[in-house]
Design a protein around this motif. Sequence first.
Motif, PDB file in Angstrom:
ATOM      1  N   LEU A 528       0.824  -1.202   0.000  1.00  0.00           N
ATOM      2  CA  LEU A 528       0.000   0.000   0.000  1.00  0.00           C
ATOM      3  C   LEU A 528       0.865   1.262   0.000  1.00  0.00           C
ATOM      4  O   LEU A 528       0.573   2.220  -0.729  1.00  0.00           O
ATOM      5  N   HIS A 531       2.157   1.687  -3.380  1.00  0.00           N
ATOM      6  CA  HIS A 531       1.098   2.171  -4.275  1.00  0.00           C
ATOM      7  C   HIS A 531       0.905   3.676  -4.098  1.00  0.00           C
ATOM      8  O   HIS A 531       0.750   4.412  -5.083  1.00  0.00           O
ATOM      9  N   GLU A 574      -7.528  -2.638   1.719  1.00  0.00           N
ATOM     10  CA  GLU A 574      -8.138  -2.508   0.387  1.00  0.00           C
ATOM     11  C   GLU A 574      -8.976  -1.223   0.309  1.00  0.00           C
ATOM     12  O   GLU A 574      -8.969  -0.531  -0.707  1.00  0.00           O
ATOM     13  N   LYS A 577      -6.691   1.636  -0.187  1.00  0.00           N
ATOM     14  CA  LYS A 577      -6.221   1.673  -1.582  1.00  0.00           C
ATOM     15  C   LYS A 577      -7.266   2.324  -2.479  1.00  0.00           C
ATOM     16  O   LYS A 577      -6.937   3.151  -3.343  1.00  0.00           O
ATOM     17  N   ASP A 581      -6.820   5.714  -4.685  1.00  0.00           N
ATOM     18  CA  ASP A 581      -7.113   5.756  -6.131  1.00  0.00           C
ATOM     19  C   ASP A 581      -8.193   6.778  -6.443  1.00  0.00           C
ATOM     20  O   ASP A 581      -8.100   7.529  -7.434  1.00  0.00           O
TER      21      ASP A 581
END
Length: 592
Positions: A528, A531, A574, A577, A581
């Motif tokens: 993460l 990311h 999740e 994330k 995004d």
Amino acid sequence: MIHLKKNEGEIIFINGPVVKARNMADFKMREMVMVGEKKLIGEVISIDGDEGTIQVYEETEGLKPLEKVVSKGRPLSLKLGPGMIGNIFDGIERPLQKIDEISEGFIAEGIGLISIDEKKKWEVKLCACEGDFLTEGTIFGNVQETSLIIHRLLIPPGIKGRVKWIAKSGSYNVEETLVVLEDENGNEHNLKMYQEWAVRDPRPVKERLPIELPLVTGQRVLDIFFPIAKGGTAAIPGGFGTGKTMTQHQLAKWSDADIIVYIGCGERGNEMTEVLEDFPKLIDPKTNKPIMERTILIANTSNMPVAAREASIYTGITMAEYFRDMGYHVAVMADSTSRWAEALREISGRLEEMPAEEGYPAYLPSRLAQFYERAGYVTTLNGEEASVTIIGAVSPAGGDFSEPVTENTKRYVNAFLGLDKRLAYARHYPAINWLTSYSGYIKILDDWYSENVSDNALDIRNRFMEILHKENKLQEIVQLVGEDVLPDDQRLILEISKIIKIGYLQQNAFHKIDTYVPIKKQYEMLKLIDHLYKRGYEGIKKGIPISQIKDRKIFNDVAKMKYTIPNNDLRGIEKLKEEIDGYYDELMEKYE
């Protein structure tokens, strides 16, 4: 006139723990002896003609010349059998709880070489039959020592033969004969529940195997950044207050070794007290049983005899090898080898040997090598795969890593976890400095990480190490002219480095979620942060200013995920994330 028997010497000089005696020609090197009327335990460390030098493992105050020295007929040895797990011993395997019952609060002089309880009955399940031919290392019985550990009774090294007689399964104490073995020469060997083994002799194995498995600790800075291997060696050097003992406590509590041997070698009494108070309350995360059910503690604190401190690490490693021979993976925590080396230095000085660097004896490197080389991943004599992992703390004065113990330890260990006082004083624990530490096991364990974690786990780790090294160089510029002069891509490196350091490498041993982190969550956290860096860098390349890239809420949520996301439910990662995004997708559209 005093008439001396064979193997009976006479004291002529006392210098602290070192005693010189005459009429020692019939004694052997490393032989165990009883010194004086109080029958103090000692070991012959040199013989020169008729005179010998004895290292005494108890206080020598009150000894007088002309008192006798009596041979025990064997080297300094341990009784290895049921009753070791969950117990606390001194440096020569005397049980401190039992000693406290005999002489409350003190180790009485001349108390003798008591060890495991000889009267306690154990339920033994014997698994051999009359007529069976048994070789060294063969299991002939089992004892359920604790709810976690089955104590396997082994044929001692060097003995093989046919079973002439075997007892029935039932309740026995450690002194009762269980098996009579007859060898090829017709000699009989009475096998009991325990073995005796000289502490300075490594126990034999069938084969040493290449290292392929990590010692999973639940500590992110270790499992991902600087892994320790099962059967490997590691050093944790650091100055006073940097967290050596705390780091070893964490490893002892949470590492996935089957058995822990914790050696308090020259530790302060309060540090060992903390271990004794904490460990019985701790629950093993794998079994939900008390962690003491798989732990042995050896306490030779700083106010105990110096000579016994020198013996304590050999006591610990011998116990570890004994359980390794049963097929267990054992982790040895030695805290600290510096105080052990100081014991070597003091005894060497009493012997009037020529000192080497900083007063340490010239044989310090070889003694360190002999200790660390007893680690390894092996095939035991009975064909089991097992290991001994050694993790030694080093206490250099003032945190000076150039002193002899640290420098020589670096030669023999493959993982060097250097603790930094600046990190410790900033309350960043574990205070492992990512710039000075290293692990030689990263390439060796690459296949394991690919199969059990992810193909790119170590790639991300390497990328983060590169970011941290860049951040260190950028900080030099920042301290001179400020952060505002840096281009946005370099300012992003500074921001991501903060998250790596605070949100990942820093870990709270007192937080119920963060004290132990499964390796799956470690990887998801790593992924993460990676990311977040990629999306931020993508935005920088599109000309979005760093003030917009660094969304305070998202960066804070990522840094705090170690506390907010449970170890057994990673859906929160999740969601984070998706939040990242969503924010950056919207930002990209705005700046198109």
